[in-house]
Design a protein around this motif. Structure first.
Motif, PDB file in Angstrom:
ATOM      1  N   THR A  74      55.682  39.280  36.608  1.00 33.55           N
ATOM      2  CA  THR A  74      54.318  38.789  36.457  1.00 33.55           C
ATOM      3  C   THR A  74      53.462  39.689  37.279  1.00 33.55           C
ATOM      4  N   ALA A  75      52.446  40.399  37.213  1.00 33.49           N
ATOM      5  CA  ALA A  75      51.396  40.921  37.950  1.00 33.49           C
ATOM      6  C   ALA A  75      50.993  39.627  38.966  1.00 33.49           C
ATOM      7  N   VAL A  76      50.839  40.095  40.208  1.00 35.86           N
ATOM      8  CA  VAL A  76      50.544  39.160  41.372  1.00 35.86           C
ATOM      9  C   VAL A  76      49.159  39.581  42.004  1.00 35.86           C
ATOM     10  N   VAL A  77      48.055  38.504  41.999  1.00 36.01           N
ATOM     11  CA  VAL A  77      46.848  38.678  42.838  1.00 36.01           C
ATOM     12  C   VAL A  77      47.120  37.841  43.764  1.00 36.01           C
ATOM     13  N   ALA A  78      46.749  38.213  45.061  1.00 36.82           N
ATOM     14  CA  ALA A  78      47.107  37.191  46.355  1.00 36.82           C
ATOM     15  C   ALA A  78      45.947  37.629  47.216  1.00 36.82           C
ATOM     16  N   LEU A  79      45.608  36.688  48.086  1.00 37.63           N
ATOM     17  CA  LEU A  79      45.006  36.783  49.190  1.00 37.63           C
ATOM     18  C   LEU A  79      45.618  37.438  50.238  1.00 37.63           C
ATOM     19  N   ASN A  80      44.909  38.340  51.088  1.00 37.32           N
ATOM     20  CA  ASN A  80      45.796  39.178  52.004  1.00 37.32           C
ATOM     21  C   ASN A  80      45.722  38.449  53.360  1.00 37.32           C
ATOM     22  N   ASN A  93      52.439  47.171  43.872  1.00 38.15           N
ATOM     23  CA  ASN A  93      53.245  46.051  43.103  1.00 38.15           C
ATOM     24  C   ASN A  93      52.484  44.725  43.390  1.00 38.15           C
ATOM     25  N   GLY A  94      51.230  44.893  43.378  1.00 39.61           N
ATOM     26  CA  GLY A  94      50.152  43.420  43.453  1.00 39.61           C
ATOM     27  C   GLY A  94      48.708  44.054  43.698  1.00 39.61           C
ATOM     28  N   ILE A  95      48.042  42.956  43.764  1.00 38.20           N
ATOM     29  CA  ILE A  95      46.322  43.105  44.286  1.00 38.20           C
ATOM     30  C   ILE A  95      46.449  42.175  45.394  1.00 38.20           C
ATOM     31  N   LEU A  96      46.128  42.885  46.491  1.00 38.44           N
ATOM     32  CA  LEU A  96      45.785  41.925  47.655  1.00 38.44           C
ATOM     33  C   LEU A  96      44.160  41.680  47.890  1.00 38.44           C
ATOM     34  N   ILE A  97      43.623  40.848  48.150  1.00 36.62           N
ATOM     35  CA  ILE A  97      42.265  40.526  48.115  1.00 36.62           C
ATOM     36  C   ILE A  97      41.807  40.077  49.520  1.00 36.62           C
ATOM     37  N   GLU A  98      41.144  40.709  50.454  1.00 35.59           N
ATOM     38  CA  GLU A  98      40.417  40.534  51.510  1.00 35.59           C
ATOM     39  C   GLU A  98      39.372  39.361  51.296  1.00 35.59           C
ATOM     40  N   ASP A 100      36.565  39.008  52.312  1.00 31.74           N
ATOM     41  CA  ASP A 100      35.154  39.473  51.958  1.00 31.74           C
ATOM     42  C   ASP A 100      34.844  40.015  50.664  1.00 31.74           C
ATOM     43  N   ARG A 101      35.983  40.065  49.826  1.00 36.43           N
ATOM     44  CA  ARG A 101      36.039  40.394  48.219  1.00 36.43           C
ATOM     45  C   ARG A 101      36.441  39.520  47.199  1.00 36.43           C
ATOM     46  N   LEU A 102      36.380  38.359  47.923  1.00 35.83           N
ATOM     47  CA  LEU A 102      36.582  37.028  46.972  1.00 35.83           C
ATOM     48  C   LEU A 102      35.683  37.020  45.585  1.00 35.83           C
ATOM     49  N   GLY A 103      34.633  37.591  45.759  1.00 40.02           N
ATOM     50  CA  GLY A 103      33.747  37.468  44.802  1.00 40.02           C
ATOM     51  C   GLY A 103      33.849  38.447  43.657  1.00 40.02           C
ATOM     52  N   GLU A 104      34.782  39.310  44.050  1.00 40.16           N
ATOM     53  CA  GLU A 104      35.390  40.412  43.199  1.00 40.16           C
ATOM     54  C   GLU A 104      36.666  39.865  42.285  1.00 40.16           C
ATOM     55  N   PRO A 106      36.953  37.724  39.868  1.00 45.73           N
ATOM     56  CA  PRO A 106      36.810  37.644  38.443  1.00 45.73           C
ATOM     57  C   PRO A 106      37.128  38.845  37.705  1.00 45.73           C
ATOM     58  N   GLN A 107      36.392  40.097  38.459  1.00 42.90           N
ATOM     59  CA  GLN A 107      36.656  41.366  37.664  1.00 42.90           C
ATOM     60  C   GLN A 107      37.975  41.917  38.016  1.00 42.90           C
ATOM     61  N   ILE A 108      38.453  41.607  38.934  1.00 41.53           N
ATOM     62  CA  ILE A 108      39.904  42.021  39.295  1.00 41.53           C
ATOM     63  C   ILE A 108      40.731  41.565  38.105  1.00 41.53           C
ATOM     64  N   ILE A 109      40.726  40.227  37.804  1.00 42.48           N
ATOM     65  CA  ILE A 109      41.494  39.353  36.804  1.00 42.48           C
ATOM     66  C   ILE A 109      41.215  40.010  35.498  1.00 42.48           C
ATOM     67  N   ASN A 110      39.925  40.310  35.175  1.00 44.93           N
ATOM     68  CA  ASN A 110      39.621  40.911  33.686  1.00 44.93           C
ATOM     69  C   ASN A 110      39.911  42.266  33.718  1.00 44.93           C
ATOM     70  N   ASN A 111      40.013  42.987  34.677  1.00 43.34           N
ATOM     71  CA  ASN A 111      40.664  44.226  34.541  1.00 43.34           C
ATOM     72  C   ASN A 111      41.945  44.492  34.510  1.00 43.34           C
ATOM     73  N   LEU A 112      42.633  43.682  34.967  1.00 43.73           N
ATOM     74  CA  LEU A 112      44.193  43.382  34.613  1.00 43.73           C
ATOM     75  C   LEU A 112      44.476  43.001  33.445  1.00 43.73           C
ATOM     76  N   LEU A 113      43.667  42.051  32.866  1.00 44.98           N
ATOM     77  CA  LEU A 113      44.007  41.515  31.525  1.00 44.98           C
ATOM     78  C   LEU A 113      43.488  42.707  30.430  1.00 44.98           C
ATOM     79  N   GLU A 114      42.473  43.410  30.603  1.00 49.68           N
ATOM     80  CA  GLU A 114      42.139  44.447  29.794  1.00 49.68           C
ATOM     81  C   GLU A 114      42.778  45.807  29.931  1.00 49.68           C
ATOM     82  N   ASN A 115      43.550  46.135  31.085  1.00 46.94           N
ATOM     83  CA  ASN A 115      44.412  47.269  31.085  1.00 46.94           C
ATOM     84  C   ASN A 115      45.634  46.922  31.330  1.00 46.94           C
TER      85      ASN A 115
END
Length: 149
Positions: A74-80, A93-98, A100-104, A106-115
């Motif tokens: 499963t694709a993983v998105v996690a706080l760094n 092998n995943g997306i790490l979010i800083e 200061d990017r927490l506001g992004e 929803p867009q990161i998740i939508n991008n993964l779901l659409e792509n």
């Protein structure tokens, strides 16, 4: 808001009541499922049907649920935070979010779901043997010594 997407929050805890209130306030309750506590086999089923696993642990996202998501492909998105970046390589092998990017998020998740292509790349985790070797290497590094395996 993609009406075909459901957020599934597995497990129970101190924040569940607060999260349910937020869902009501935002009028998104019909898109969020709270499972409560589950047995391990049930959790695996959820991991296998998930398109994206999100870990928002405060100290480090290197936890059993993240490993379980990895094993299920499963694709993983996690706080760094903490040692998370030792095993999850951002964009590989995943997306790490800083923080200061927490506001992004929803867009990161939508991008993964659409792509599907990008999500498939992130689902390419190392084999069980490679993952265990990497985990042992990380523990050895943190402990400051080598242990024979």
């Amino acid at each position: 808001l993609n009406k075909n997407v459901k957020l599934v929050i597995v497990g129970g805890g101190n924040e569940e009541r607060y999260l349910k209130k937020i869902c009501q306030d935002l009028e998104i309750s019909e898109y969020v499922i709270f499972t409560g506590a589950l047995l391990r086999d049930e959790i695996r089923e959820y991991m296998n049907i998930a398109d994206v696993f999100i870990s928002m642990n405060l100290l480090s996202s290197m936890s059993n649920p993240v490993f379980e998501a990895m094993i299920c492909g499963t694709a993983v998105v996690a706080l760094n935070r903490g040692t998370t970046s030792e095993l999850i390589k951002n964009g590989e092998n995943g997306i790490l979010i800083e923080d200061d990017r927490l506001g992004e998020l929803p867009q990161i998740i939508n991008n993964l779901l659409e792509n599907n292509e990008e999500r498939t790349i992130l689902e390419q985790w190392p084999s069980w043997e490679e993952r265990v070797r990497d985990e042992v290497d990380l523990v050895e590094k943190l402990a400051g010594n080598k242990v024979g395996v």
